[in-house]
Design a protein around this motif. Structure first.
Motif, PDB file in Angstrom:
ATOM      1  N   MET A 272     -24.043 -15.908  -2.743  1.00 28.06           N
ATOM      2  CA  MET A 272     -24.533 -14.587  -2.772  1.00 28.06           C
ATOM      3  C   MET A 272     -23.862 -13.850  -1.587  1.00 28.06           C
ATOM      4  N   GLY A 273     -23.753 -12.514  -1.596  1.00 25.20           N
ATOM      5  CA  GLY A 273     -23.158 -11.825  -0.509  1.00 25.20           C
ATOM      6  C   GLY A 273     -21.921 -11.104  -0.916  1.00 25.20           C
ATOM      7  N   ASN A 274     -21.456  -9.969  -0.187  1.00 27.57           N
ATOM      8  CA  ASN A 274     -20.564  -9.230  -0.283  1.00 27.57           C
ATOM      9  C   ASN A 274     -19.201  -9.807   0.623  1.00 27.57           C
ATOM     10  N   ASN A 275     -19.664 -10.633   1.409  1.00 25.36           N
ATOM     11  CA  ASN A 275     -18.660 -11.068   2.204  1.00 25.36           C
ATOM     12  C   ASN A 275     -17.844 -12.326   1.478  1.00 25.36           C
ATOM     13  N   PHE A 276     -16.532 -11.955   1.102  1.00 30.36           N
ATOM     14  CA  PHE A 276     -15.723 -12.769   0.460  1.00 30.36           C
ATOM     15  C   PHE A 276     -15.424 -14.225   1.011  1.00 30.36           C
ATOM     16  N   GLN A 277     -15.333 -14.158   2.465  1.00 34.48           N
ATOM     17  CA  GLN A 277     -15.313 -15.307   3.311  1.00 34.48           C
ATOM     18  C   GLN A 277     -16.318 -16.174   3.212  1.00 34.48           C
ATOM     19  N   ALA A 278     -17.627 -15.679   2.710  1.00 32.94           N
ATOM     20  CA  ALA A 278     -18.870 -16.745   2.770  1.00 32.94           C
ATOM     21  C   ALA A 278     -18.665 -17.627   1.587  1.00 32.94           C
ATOM     22  N   TRP A 279     -17.867 -17.229   0.597  1.00 33.39           N
ATOM     23  CA  TRP A 279     -17.704 -18.136  -0.518  1.00 33.39           C
ATOM     24  C   TRP A 279     -16.247 -18.419  -0.981  1.00 33.39           C
ATOM     25  N   SER A 280     -15.335 -18.646   0.138  1.00 35.01           N
ATOM     26  CA  SER A 280     -13.827 -18.781   0.067  1.00 35.01           C
ATOM     27  C   SER A 280     -13.788 -20.022  -0.882  1.00 35.01           C
ATOM     28  N   GLN A 281     -12.269 -20.337  -0.947  1.00 37.12           N
ATOM     29  CA  GLN A 281     -11.912 -21.396  -1.382  1.00 37.12           C
ATOM     30  C   GLN A 281     -12.236 -22.642  -0.820  1.00 37.12           C
ATOM     31  N   PRO A 282     -12.203 -22.930   0.488  1.00 35.80           N
ATOM     32  CA  PRO A 282     -12.184 -24.072   0.980  1.00 35.80           C
ATOM     33  C   PRO A 282     -13.690 -24.411   0.895  1.00 35.80           C
ATOM     34  N   LEU A 283     -14.677 -23.379   0.988  1.00 28.92           N
ATOM     35  CA  LEU A 283     -15.976 -23.666   0.742  1.00 28.92           C
ATOM     36  C   LEU A 283     -16.239 -24.335  -0.741  1.00 28.92           C
ATOM     37  N   VAL A 284     -15.580 -23.819  -1.807  1.00 31.05           N
ATOM     38  CA  VAL A 284     -15.771 -24.209  -2.914  1.00 31.05           C
ATOM     39  C   VAL A 284     -15.156 -25.659  -3.368  1.00 31.05           C
ATOM     40  N   ASN A 285     -13.868 -25.914  -2.652  1.00 35.65           N
ATOM     41  CA  ASN A 285     -13.490 -27.332  -2.517  1.00 35.65           C
ATOM     42  C   ASN A 285     -14.627 -28.182  -1.977  1.00 35.65           C
ATOM     43  N   GLN A 286     -15.232 -28.037  -0.922  1.00 33.78           N
ATOM     44  CA  GLN A 286     -16.072 -28.756  -0.170  1.00 33.78           C
ATOM     45  C   GLN A 286     -17.173 -29.047  -0.966  1.00 33.78           C
ATOM     46  N   LEU A 287     -17.833 -27.964  -1.530  1.00 40.98           N
ATOM     47  CA  LEU A 287     -18.915 -28.233  -2.481  1.00 40.98           C
ATOM     48  C   LEU A 287     -18.643 -28.993  -3.728  1.00 40.98           C
ATOM     49  N   ARG A 288     -17.333 -28.925  -4.530  1.00 43.45           N
ATOM     50  CA  ARG A 288     -17.211 -29.711  -5.569  1.00 43.45           C
ATOM     51  C   ARG A 288     -16.847 -31.208  -5.089  1.00 43.45           C
ATOM     52  N   GLN A 289     -16.443 -31.461  -3.746  1.00 43.71           N
ATOM     53  CA  GLN A 289     -15.871 -32.623  -3.200  1.00 43.71           C
ATOM     54  C   GLN A 289     -17.185 -33.425  -3.055  1.00 43.71           C
ATOM     55  N   TYR A 290     -18.205 -32.669  -2.209  1.00 47.13           N
ATOM     56  CA  TYR A 290     -19.326 -33.340  -1.652  1.00 47.13           C
ATOM     57  C   TYR A 290     -20.231 -33.588  -2.604  1.00 47.13           C
ATOM     58  N   SER A 291     -20.446 -32.846  -3.758  1.00 47.13           N
ATOM     59  CA  SER A 291     -21.423 -32.944  -4.698  1.00 47.13           C
ATOM     60  C   SER A 291     -21.408 -34.231  -5.664  1.00 47.13           C
ATOM     61  N   HIS A 292     -19.892 -34.575  -5.719  1.00 41.67           N
ATOM     62  CA  HIS A 292     -19.754 -35.749  -6.696  1.00 41.67           C
ATOM     63  C   HIS A 292     -20.043 -35.221  -8.111  1.00 41.67           C
ATOM     64  N   SER A 293     -19.853 -33.814  -8.391  1.00 39.43           N
ATOM     65  CA  SER A 293     -20.553 -33.423  -9.563  1.00 39.43           C
ATOM     66  C   SER A 293     -19.215 -32.431 -10.058  1.00 39.43           C
ATOM     67  N   PRO A 294     -18.503 -32.825 -10.916  1.00 36.76           N
ATOM     68  CA  PRO A 294     -17.350 -31.944 -11.392  1.00 36.76           C
ATOM     69  C   PRO A 294     -17.815 -30.956 -12.552  1.00 36.76           C
ATOM     70  N   ASP A 295     -19.103 -31.347 -12.983  1.00 31.28           N
ATOM     71  CA  ASP A 295     -19.740 -30.411 -14.031  1.00 31.28           C
ATOM     72  C   ASP A 295     -20.800 -29.431 -13.267  1.00 31.28           C
ATOM     73  N   MET A 296     -20.727 -29.307 -12.146  1.00 27.92           N
ATOM     74  CA  MET A 296     -21.564 -28.423 -11.526  1.00 27.92           C
ATOM     75  C   MET A 296     -21.023 -26.925 -11.634  1.00 27.92           C
ATOM     76  N   THR A 297     -22.060 -26.099 -11.924  1.00 27.97           N
ATOM     77  CA  THR A 297     -21.426 -24.600 -12.078  1.00 27.97           C
ATOM     78  C   THR A 297     -21.601 -23.966 -10.690  1.00 27.97           C
ATOM     79  N   ILE A 298     -20.452 -23.299 -10.442  1.00 25.44           N
ATOM     80  CA  ILE A 298     -20.396 -22.484  -9.172  1.00 25.44           C
ATOM     81  C   ILE A 298     -20.445 -20.901  -9.764  1.00 25.44           C
ATOM     82  N   VAL A 299     -21.201 -20.090  -9.236  1.00 28.43           N
ATOM     83  CA  VAL A 299     -21.072 -18.581  -9.591  1.00 28.43           C
ATOM     84  C   VAL A 299     -21.206 -17.801  -8.170  1.00 28.43           C
ATOM     85  N   ALA A 300     -20.513 -16.628  -7.882  1.00 26.30           N
ATOM     86  CA  ALA A 300     -20.620 -15.892  -6.968  1.00 26.30           C
ATOM     87  C   ALA A 300     -21.421 -14.650  -7.827  1.00 26.30           C
ATOM     88  N   LEU A 301     -22.286 -14.253  -6.661  1.00 27.30           N
ATOM     89  CA  LEU A 301     -23.277 -12.816  -7.153  1.00 27.30           C
ATOM     90  C   LEU A 301     -22.975 -12.027  -6.010  1.00 27.30           C
TER      91      LEU A 301
END
Length: 129
Positions: free
Chosen positions: A56-85
């Protein structure tokens, strides 16, 4: 539908100083964890994989590419859905193409029907793969 495994992880850095309950927690009948920082979100995802992450939020840096990569890596769930709001007035809403790995971009305000549909879709995606 009841989430029997997984949960919804909400990253909302703008709510870090609010003591009140997050609106998504009160409006959704599913387990929700609200993180107020990227570090908190990544830590939580590394402990237990969410089926849906809402950035959530209007700050693009809060949901930047490195964060998305980290979430996908640490969750061990390639099928996890990530959306920005984000808000419809935010100049950032059209930058989702710059963030590969984000499954979608939603613009507030959202109806509860759309939000419930998103959760059900993410849950189905996480258990069907």
């Amino acid at each position: 539908m009841t989430l029997t495994q997984g949960y919804i992880l909400v990253l909302d850095p703008e709510r870090c100083h609010h003591d009140d309950v997050h609106p998504l927690v009160t409006n959704l009948p599913y387990p929700v964890f609200v993180a107020s920082s990227t570090e908190q979100a990544v830590t939580r995802a590394s402990q237990a994989p969410p089926c849906l992450v809402i950035l959530m939020g209007n700050n693009f840096q809060a949901w930047s590419q490195p964060l998305v990569n980290q979430l996908r890596q640490y969750s061990h769930s390639p099928d996890m859905t990530i959306v920005a709001l984000t808000d419809s007035t935010s100049p950032q809403w059209n930058y989702s193409e710059d963030t590969p790995g984000v499954d979608g971009l939603l613009v507030q305000p959202l109806s509860m029907d759309i939000l419930r549909s998103l959760v059900e879709s993410a849950f189905a995606r996480s258990i069907c793969h």
